[in-house]
Design a protein around this motif. Sequence first.
Motif, PDB file in Angstrom:
ATOM      1  N   ASN A  31     -10.059   7.434  -7.663  1.00  0.00           N
ATOM      2  CA  ASN A  31     -10.833   6.502  -7.009  1.00  0.00           C
ATOM      3  C   ASN A  31      -9.971   5.388  -6.746  1.00  0.00           C
ATOM      4  N   ILE A  32     -10.532   4.516  -5.615  1.00  0.00           N
ATOM      5  CA  ILE A  32      -9.566   3.552  -5.081  1.00  0.00           C
ATOM      6  C   ILE A  32     -10.139   2.322  -5.538  1.00  0.00           C
ATOM      7  N   HIS A  33      -9.290   1.282  -6.097  1.00  0.00           N
ATOM      8  CA  HIS A  33      -9.879  -0.168  -6.253  1.00  0.00           C
ATOM      9  C   HIS A  33      -9.240  -0.843  -4.718  1.00  0.00           C
ATOM     10  N   LEU A  34     -10.194  -1.191  -4.123  1.00  0.00           N
ATOM     11  CA  LEU A  34     -10.015  -2.012  -2.795  1.00  0.00           C
ATOM     12  C   LEU A  34      -9.087  -3.235  -3.178  1.00  0.00           C
ATOM     13  N   PRO A  35      -8.227  -3.924  -2.197  1.00  0.00           N
ATOM     14  CA  PRO A  35      -7.509  -4.839  -2.623  1.00  0.00           C
ATOM     15  C   PRO A  35      -8.361  -6.188  -3.046  1.00  0.00           C
TER      16      PRO A  35
ATOM     17  N   GLN B  70      -8.754  -0.108   7.112  1.00  0.00           N
ATOM     18  CA  GLN B  70      -7.666   0.444   6.836  1.00  0.00           C
ATOM     19  C   GLN B  70      -7.128   1.324   5.535  1.00  0.00           C
ATOM     20  N   VAL B  71      -7.723   0.572   4.542  1.00  0.00           N
ATOM     21  CA  VAL B  71      -7.384   1.427   3.271  1.00  0.00           C
ATOM     22  C   VAL B  71      -8.236   2.676   3.082  1.00  0.00           C
TER      23      VAL B  71
ATOM     24  N   LEU C 121       0.746  -1.211  -0.043  1.00  0.00           N
ATOM     25  CA  LEU C 121      -0.028   0.093   0.062  1.00  0.00           C
ATOM     26  C   LEU C 121       1.046   1.358  -0.112  1.00  0.00           C
ATOM     27  N   PRO C 122       0.278   2.348  -0.577  1.00  0.00           N
ATOM     28  CA  PRO C 122       1.162   3.545  -0.453  1.00  0.00           C
ATOM     29  C   PRO C 122       1.331   4.037   1.166  1.00  0.00           C
TER      30      PRO C 122
END
Length: 267
Positions: free
Chosen positions: A75-79, A101-102, A54-55
Amino acid sequence: MYPPLPKSYKGMFPFKIGTTSFIYPDNYVQNVNMLAPYLDEIELIFFESASDSLPTNHEIKELYSLANEYDLSYNIHLPLDISLGASEPSTRHFSLEVINQVMDLTAPLSPTTYTLHLPYENIDVENERIKRWKEHTYNSMKTLCTSNFNSRVISIETLHYPIEWVEDILIDFNLSVCMDLGHLILYGLDMKYVFDRYKNRTSIIHLHGANNRCDHQSLDLLSKSNLKIILEMLKQFKGIVSIEVFSYEHLKVSLKYLEDVWKKHNF
């Protein structure tokens, strides 16, 4: 030295146009630094849940600065290695922890959406297995949505199964849809039906070429019939379109192709 895109596509379409954070063989910051002058939005993809994938907080600050400098959104693509519908309670619990967490990590970026896979991992489609998976997924989402956030920021991605399997989850928890058109093509699902049914709930479209059982290819590989359907959808869409490819060449070809067909149809 990486090649830049030939031109800017910012504001070219009635929707936001973007792509993934893995166009160049480098980290998140360097990819965004190269792409930000040319696109409206970047899809930050987190393939794995491990902390070292993760960053860092420092990288998040750099991404925030780039967004301000270039009028860019994320936009965020979750794990991809989590499962809210897993049979093991420990896996479901871990998955919820990862999502929180993300979301905490990336909150300073004010993402337009968090795209989530709800994977059904069994090969068979036996009714009892599907029922248990849906129950696990529903209960996990119920736990997640007790958190203090707008649930509509989460978009459930269309995968290999009919999205109607999770329609009660979408409605009961007021979730959005991530319509992955490449997946719908690849698995022979009806794009127009899905779009018409969920267009008012769709916040983001993943767009990529798909043929010969292979997706995430450049858009010029789309068949004429699929292209026609997709253009009619995009004409009605005002959200985010992420060209979900993973190389500079595929992105360059895809952007030029989309621009050309859009102009050709006088949209």
